[in-house]
Write a protein that holds these residues in place. Structure first.
Motif, mmCIF file in Angstrom:
data_model
loop_
_atom_site.group_PDB
_atom_site.id
_atom_site.type_symbol
_atom_site.label_atom_id
_atom_site.label_comp_id
_atom_site.label_asym_id
_atom_site.label_seq_id
_atom_site.Cartn_x
_atom_site.Cartn_y
_atom_site.Cartn_z
ATOM 1 N N LYS A 57 57.392 133.059 92.405
ATOM 2 C CA LYS A 57 58.193 132.237 93.315
ATOM 3 C C LYS A 57 59.319 131.526 92.579
ATOM 4 N N THR A 58 59.022 131.057 91.372
ATOM 5 C CA THR A 58 60.066 130.413 90.565
ATOM 6 C C THR A 58 61.172 131.405 90.223
ATOM 7 N N GLY A 109 55.428 130.164 81.539
ATOM 8 C CA GLY A 109 54.418 130.125 82.590
ATOM 9 C C GLY A 109 53.149 130.857 82.197
ATOM 10 N N ARG A 160 46.937 132.575 91.292
ATOM 11 C CA ARG A 160 47.821 131.633 91.991
ATOM 12 C C ARG A 160 48.994 131.215 91.096
ATOM 13 N N LYS A 161 48.708 131.010 89.811
ATOM 14 C CA LYS A 161 49.775 130.606 88.889
ATOM 15 C C LYS A 161 50.760 131.737 88.645
ATOM 16 N N ASP A 166 51.505 133.872 90.938
ATOM 17 C CA ASP A 166 52.317 133.843 92.150
ATOM 18 C C ASP A 166 53.380 132.754 92.063
ATOM 19 N N ASN A 167 53.024 131.609 91.452
ATOM 20 C CA ASN A 167 54.002 130.532 91.284
ATOM 21 C C ASN A 167 55.136 130.955 90.355
ATOM 22 N N ILE A 168 54.778 131.731 89.295
ATOM 23 C CA ILE A 168 55.816 132.236 88.393
ATOM 24 C C ILE A 168 56.781 133.129 89.168
ATOM 25 N N LYS A 196 63.377 131.970 93.225
ATOM 26 C CA LYS A 196 64.292 130.849 93.422
ATOM 27 C C LYS A 196 65.423 130.889 92.394
ATOM 28 N N GLU A 241 42.575 131.094 90.222
ATOM 29 C CA GLU A 241 43.601 130.127 89.823
ATOM 30 C C GLU A 241 44.685 130.800 89.005
#
Length: 670
Positions: free
Chosen positions: A221-222, A57, A214-215, A217-219, A225, A211
């Motif tokens: 969240k992954t 990521g 945001r990425k 934050d996506n890492i 999960k 951006e």
């Protein structure tokens, strides 16, 4: 307890109890240690996979930032170039028509002031970097000389250090005009000496950082999960926290706050601080205790991802790791107790018939368990005398003991010899494999300083060593030589032939002769001294980087696939001559094709097309062409990895029959 029977029974009971106790103790320790080792290994695997996900990521994040900045740079250069061209034309117009220079300057300043765009702003400044005209009128008169860049240099300092440059200066700057919120911008400036002006274009890049955030934050969240799907014992959990001790992700959300606030009662320090200060890569993990976790001693495994300052870890109660060991020991204790009871009853019945000779045999058997049967030693004279003297069960037992010892020694000797031979052969094959693969280029991209060609290759041998080969190298600055081949047969002979062929190709190609002449020389060299009648399917080519033309020779090798830009990819089935190594003195014809920018050439060995699935069906050239056709716009690495995954998925559980090699070249143009 005066009878021999009682003494023997007591001795047997004592021996069994001591032996059982030792076995239970050792089992408990060894199994417990084994469980800890297994948990350590498992945890490190989980940490490694987690870190790989984070790296992936983060790598994509960095690539996207670089792409965005590069795109902005190109835009700024283009706009600056247009502005300079406009100024040059206006200046030339004034000179031709004898107009005052001030008229042209006023026109340009008005034009700049009206050149608003959604892709940034343009401005004109004087030598002191005071803005004379800006597409944002409020910035007129602002002095930007003191605005600092990423390397803590002001714009004035950066411009002064680049006075020898003929092109524009591009830098990231903290844009802080009076009365406005500061922002981060990308600025492109260049002097216009004729008017003592400094021309610039600027674009806000705060959105790139947004951006990137945001990425990240996506890492996270992954990770959250993924952590929820990981089961670590009963109450163990995985976690990630940053350098400021903020818990970013954790398996159990309810543990986030307790974990962040936990103290290590063993050191009196915050737990997260102890995890940060723990020795990197400690094999056994870090043990601690905390009142916030009612599980006694805990063990944690932690790794550090330096680019983001993240600590990734797994923690689990030690008792939960060792619980299976305790259960095994409990069952073992019951089993040993039953054996002890049976042994006592049986001994009471047999001991009346087996007095001293049996005791001696028992002692010998006990000592036998400690005997190194791989060493030569004197024969046990006493046991042999028992076998000769007693004709009953004692005598047969003594005779059987002597025979067993003799046979075991012989079997162990043979086993040691066989094991040593197998280990030596396997070791030599592993070394041969490492040497063979070391001969091939394996660092990609192989030419990081060149952007005119994209090349990638892979080789998966079917055995420890194989006969496939590939190579690529620059003969000079503009000529890239490449080759791919498949030696007949497998194993060590094929590997040796592969190494010889690769060396011959490189030697001949260095003469800067045509691929056909290279193949002719290689064929003659192999054919002259080839007692095993081995041969090679071979393709040798040279790519002219300036024109995209490929001259090549194909000696019986699989036809490559030409990935065209204006029509469907197709197999190039032209041939230069027979298989290499069959007969000397055979001339090979020269072939050619031309790659346009963006087109590629995909080469492979028959291990790809002849891969079989459990139904004994071939992967086939048709399927390969269809697969490659669907990826004509992809990078060489992506194409080869996708084909490799598709072939492995097609083969399923069917073992690999032949070496699988692929080489792809994409011409990008000069």
């Amino acid at each position: 307890m005066k009878s021999l029977q009682s003494k023997i029974i007591l001795l047997i009971v004592f021996i069994m109890l001591v032996t059982g106790g030792i076995i239970i103790f050792i089992s408990n320790k060894e199994i417990g240690d084994a469980m800890l080792t297994q948990q350590n290994t498992l945890s490190k695997h989980v940490l490694s996979l987690t870190e790989l996900n984070i790296k992936g990521g983060y790598h994509n994040l960095i690539i996207d930032k670089i792409d965005s900045v590069t795109r902005y740079k190109d835009t700024l250069r283009t706009r600056l170039s247009l502005i300079l061209e406009m100024i040059d034309r206006q200046n030339a117009y004034n000179l031709i028509h004898g107009l005052p220079e001030a008229n042209g300057q006023k026109f340009i300043l008005n034009w700049i002031a009206g050149s608003k765009t959604t892709l940034g702003h343009a401005f004109v400044a004087d030598e002191n970097l005071t803005i004379l005209s800006h597409s944002d009128a409020a910035l007129k008169g602002v002095r930007i000389a003191g605005f600092k860049g990423m390397k803590h240099k002001t714009i004035a300092e950066a411009l002064a250090s680049e006075t020898a440059m003929s092109g524009p200066l591009i830098n990231v700057v903290n844009w802080e005009p009076p009365g406005r919120n500061p922002s981060k911008v990308l600025i492109c400036i260049q002097r216009f000496p004729s008017w003592n002006w400094i021309i610039g274009t600027v674009v806000n890049i705060d959105d790139i950082e947004v951006e990137a955030r945001r990425k990240l934050d996506n890492i996270v969240k992954t990770l959250e999960k993924t952590f929820k799907e990981i089961r670590i014992a009963d109450t163990g959990f995985a976690f990630v926290f940053d350098r400021d001790f903020n818990v970013l992700a954790i398996s159990d959300e309810n543990m986030s706050d307790p974990f962040r606030k936990a103290l290590n009662t063993r050191t009196g320090k915050p737990l997260l601080q102890d995890l940060v200060d723990s020795p990197a890569g400690k094999a056994s993990g870090i043990t601690y205790e905390s009142k916030r976790f009612g599980s006694g001693e805990m063990i944690a495994y932690v790794s550090y991802f330096k680019p983001l300052g993240w600590h990734i870890g797994i923690t689990v109660p030690t008792a939960e790791i060792k619980r299976p060991a305790m259960q095994i020991v409990s069952k073992q204790s019951i089993f040993i107790g039953l054996i002890l009871l049976g042994a006592v009853l049986l001994t009471a019945w047999l001991v009346s018939r087996m007095s001293r000779p049996l005791n001696i045999l028992a002692d010998r058997v006990k000592d036998f368990s400690q005997t190194d049967l791989s060493q030569d030693e004197d024969e046990d004279v006493y046991i042999q005398s028992l076998a000769e003297t007693y004709k009953d069960e004692v005598g047969r037992l003594a005779d059987a003991f002597v025979f067993m010892k003799k046979e075991l020694k012989e079997n162990i000797k043979q086993l040691l010899d066989t094991t040593a031979k197998n280990e030596r052969i396997q070791g030599e094959l592993n070394i041969a494999k490492d040497i063979q693969l070391g001969l091939l280029p394996k660092i990609f991209p192989p030419f990081p300083d060149r952007d005119d060609v994209d090349i990638y290759a892979s080789l998966e041998p079917a055995k420890e060593v194989g006969g496939d080969l590939y190579d690529f190298f620059f003969i000079d600055e503009k000529k890239l030589c490449f080759t791919i081949g498949d030696v007949s047969g497998k194993g060590v002979p094929a590997a040796l032939m592969m190494a010889i062929t690769k060396t011959l190709i490189k030697t001949s190609a260095s003469k800067n002769i045509s691929p056909a002449d290279v193949m002719t020389e290689v064929n003659d060299a192999i054919s002259i001294d080839n007692p095993q009648s081995m041969f090679v399917t071979l393709m040798i080519g040279v790519l002219d980087i300036e024109t995209g033309q490929i001259t090549y020779a194909n000696g019986g090798h699989n036809p490559p696939i030409h990935l065209c830009s204006d029509k469907d990819p197709y197999y190039v089935k032209a041939s230069s001559g027979p298989l290499v190594g069959i007969m000397d003195g055979v001339p090979y014809g020269e072939l050619s094709l031309t790659l346009k920018p963006g087109e590629g050439l995909f080469m492979y060995t028959d291990g790809i097309t002849e891969a079989q699935n459990p139904a004994k069906e071939f992967y086939s050239e048709e399927v390969l062409l269809e697969k490659v056709s669907g990826m004509r716009q992809s990078a060489a690495k992506a194409v080869i990895q996708s084909v490799n995954a598709d072939v492995n998925g097609f083969a399923d559980v069917e073992p690999q029959f032949d070496d699988m090699t692929m080489l792809m070249i994409t011409y990008r143009g000069c």
